[in-house]
Design an enzyme around this catalytic site. Structure first.
Site, PDB file in Angstrom:
ATOM      1  N   ARG A 101       0.440  -9.411   2.485  1.00 31.99           N
ATOM      2  CA  ARG A 101       1.476  -8.385   1.931  1.00 31.99           C
ATOM      3  C   ARG A 101       2.675  -9.036   1.129  1.00 31.99           C
ATOM      4  O   ARG A 101       3.016 -10.180   1.289  1.00 31.99           O
ATOM      5  CB  ARG A 101       2.221  -7.928   3.254  1.00 31.99           C
ATOM      6  CG  ARG A 101       3.770  -7.092   3.018  1.00 31.99           C
ATOM      7  CD  ARG A 101       4.236  -6.564   4.130  1.00 31.99           C
ATOM      8  NE  ARG A 101       3.534  -5.466   4.535  1.00 31.99           N
ATOM      9  CZ  ARG A 101       3.881  -4.308   5.383  1.00 31.99           C
ATOM     10  NH1 ARG A 101       5.474  -4.300   5.922  1.00 31.99           N
ATOM     11  NH2 ARG A 101       3.374  -3.396   5.430  1.00 31.99           N
ATOM     12  N   HIS A 128      -0.340   0.610  -0.988  1.00 33.76           N
ATOM     13  CA  HIS A 128      -0.273   0.379   0.560  1.00 33.76           C
ATOM     14  C   HIS A 128      -1.701   1.001   1.007  1.00 33.76           C
ATOM     15  O   HIS A 128      -1.708   2.091   1.746  1.00 33.76           O
ATOM     16  CB  HIS A 128       0.919   1.024   1.150  1.00 33.76           C
ATOM     17  CG  HIS A 128       0.981   0.461   2.553  1.00 33.76           C
ATOM     18  ND1 HIS A 128       0.077  -0.479   3.211  1.00 33.76           N
ATOM     19  CD2 HIS A 128       1.873   0.710   3.569  1.00 33.76           C
ATOM     20  CE1 HIS A 128       0.869  -0.887   4.289  1.00 33.76           C
ATOM     21  NE2 HIS A 128       1.890  -0.127   4.664  1.00 33.76           N
ATOM     22  N   GLN A 131      -2.680   1.454   4.661  1.00 27.22           N
ATOM     23  CA  GLN A 131      -2.040   2.648   5.256  1.00 27.22           C
ATOM     24  C   GLN A 131      -2.539   3.899   5.074  1.00 27.22           C
ATOM     25  O   GLN A 131      -3.004   4.544   5.988  1.00 27.22           O
ATOM     26  CB  GLN A 131      -0.495   2.792   4.747  1.00 27.22           C
ATOM     27  CG  GLN A 131       0.256   3.756   5.620  1.00 27.22           C
ATOM     28  CD  GLN A 131       0.696   3.542   6.815  1.00 27.22           C
ATOM     29  OE1 GLN A 131       1.063   2.484   7.248  1.00 27.22           O
ATOM     30  NE2 GLN A 131       0.366   4.569   7.856  1.00 27.22           N
ATOM     31  N   ASP A 224       8.225   9.180   3.113  1.00 23.98           N
ATOM     32  CA  ASP A 224       8.357   7.709   3.326  1.00 23.98           C
ATOM     33  C   ASP A 224       9.959   7.257   2.971  1.00 23.98           C
ATOM     34  O   ASP A 224      10.675   8.263   2.467  1.00 23.98           O
ATOM     35  CB  ASP A 224       7.361   6.727   2.541  1.00 23.98           C
ATOM     36  CG  ASP A 224       7.636   5.443   2.830  1.00 23.98           C
ATOM     37  OD1 ASP A 224       7.963   4.908   3.908  1.00 23.98           O
ATOM     38  OD2 ASP A 224       7.128   4.537   2.043  1.00 23.98           O
ATOM     39  N   CYS A 264       4.570   6.588   7.306  1.00 21.39           N
ATOM     40  CA  CYS A 264       4.040   5.475   7.807  1.00 21.39           C
ATOM     41  C   CYS A 264       4.629   4.715   8.512  1.00 21.39           C
ATOM     42  O   CYS A 264       4.358   3.666   9.249  1.00 21.39           O
ATOM     43  CB  CYS A 264       3.496   4.764   6.352  1.00 21.39           C
ATOM     44  SG  CYS A 264       4.896   4.118   5.477  1.00 21.39           S
ATOM     45  N   ARG A 292      -3.797   2.446  12.363  1.00 21.38           N
ATOM     46  CA  ARG A 292      -3.846   1.306  11.505  1.00 21.38           C
ATOM     47  C   ARG A 292      -4.884   0.378  12.124  1.00 21.38           C
ATOM     48  O   ARG A 292      -5.436  -0.317  11.392  1.00 21.38           O
ATOM     49  CB  ARG A 292      -2.509   0.660  11.472  1.00 21.38           C
ATOM     50  CG  ARG A 292      -1.275   1.421  10.474  1.00 21.38           C
ATOM     51  CD  ARG A 292      -1.496   1.442   9.269  1.00 21.38           C
ATOM     52  NE  ARG A 292      -1.774   0.209   8.510  1.00 21.38           N
ATOM     53  CZ  ARG A 292      -0.687  -0.598   8.179  1.00 21.38           C
ATOM     54  NH1 ARG A 292       0.632  -0.117   8.204  1.00 21.38           N
ATOM     55  NH2 ARG A 292      -0.861  -1.775   7.668  1.00 21.38           N
TER      56      ARG A 292
END
Ligand code: CP
Ligand code: NVA
Length: 307
Positions: A101, A128, A131, A224, A264, A292
């Site tokens: 990340r 991402h 996700q 988001d 998310c 996930r």
């Protein structure tokens, strides 16, 4: 040849379907698939904060018989002291895969270029993709399929989540719309890539500033945070600009009666989503967060078989 997963379109439509099908099987019998017995170690590196990604990779790698090596960049030589390429050349001698990340997508590209083990993007400023595997699994569970679904992301169109929604949904043959304020739309090259992919999968891509129009009659409404990690200095300006883009009861009422709401997480209730929506009956965010685990296990297993 070693495969990496740095963007949602690093896998073909058939490969995406294969990974999602494997995630469904893994979810049915969580401890059955053990490709990491040895035990093999997977390095999971964090330049930014995380709850879900950290826990799901740690637990998933453990479930599969491996050892998760969770590294905080601040306590490593990455982050200015050593290049991603050099770090990767050391790690590949000892670990089976690298999950990272980070901020710039280029760092991931550099790391992948410099190593023989799979590199996985666990969120960058631009994408991402892990996700999205979880989100597509969740949509499949709640809507029966992803192909043909009308999916609208409302909010920061230039964010990692919006970009990944474009590429992953196009790959899956869905109709993806991004609704965001003027000046906060998705990158033109990502829209172009998604449009090209959608033309091959039967999906479609729409980019608009009109959120109400974009959510009318859709199957899935997604949002988001308006203030992604690294954008904290812009918070006041963003909150003012995005004010009309909150997913609230009125906006959800425009979608299909049985539409689902996704996020998310982490969520900022009262900003991008009202508490009534995220905590309401159409919200599937907890399934989404659990997925996930299953989706990333399937991804790691799939990548390691090709390494
Ligand atoms: N959704 C997600 O990636 O959450 P974390 O930042 O907690 O990992
Ligand atoms: N867009 C958000 C996602 C967090 C999981 C961020 O980058 O902060």
């Amino acid at each position: 040849m070693t495969r990496h997963f740095l963007r949602d379109d690093d896998i073909t439509p058939a490969e995406q379907a294969e990974i999602l099908a494997r995630a469904v099987e893994i979810k049915k019998d969580r401890f059955a698939d053990k490709p990491l017995v040895g035990p093999q170690t997977v390095a999971v590196i964090f330049d930014k904060s995380s709850t879900r990604t950290r826990v799901s990779f740690h637990v998933g790698i453990s479930d599969m018989g491996g050892i998760p090596l969770i590294i905080s960049t601040a306590s490593s030589q990455l982050g200015g002291k050593e290049t991603p390429q050099d770090t990767a050349r050391v790690l590949e001698r000892m670990v089976s895969a690298i999950v990272w990340r980070t901020y710039a997508q280029q760092g991931l590209e550099d790391m992948a270029e410099g190593t023989t083990v799979p590199v996985v993007n666990a969120l960058s400023d631009d994408f991402h993709p892990c996700q999205l595997l979880a989100d597509l699994l969740t949509i499949t569970e709640h809507r029966g399929s992803v192909a043909g679904q009308k999916i609208t992301f409302v909010g920061d169109g230039g964010s990692n989540m919006a970009h990944s929604y474009l590429l992953a949904c196009a790959t899956a043959g869905a109709h993806i719309a991004i609704a965001s304020p003027d000046g906060y739309g998705p990158r033109a090259d990502v829209v172009a890539d998604a449009t090209r992919i959608a033309s091959e999968t039967g999906g479609s891509v729409t980019v608009t500033t009109n959120a109400v129009e974009a959510v009318t009659g859709v199957d899935v409404v997604v949002t988001d945070t308006w203030v992604s990690m690294g954008k904290e200095d812009e918070k006041a300006a963003r909150v003012a600009t995005f004010a009309g883009y909150q997913v609230d009861d009125a906006m959800m009422a425009m979608a299909k009666d049985d539409a689902i709401f996704m996020h998310c997480l982490p969520a900022d209730r009262g900003f991008e989503v009202s508490a009534s929506v995220i905590d309401g009956p159409q919200s599937v965010v907890w399934d989404e967060s659990e997925n996930r685990l299953h989706a990333q296990k399937a991804l790691l297993a799939w990548l390691l078989e090709r390494a």
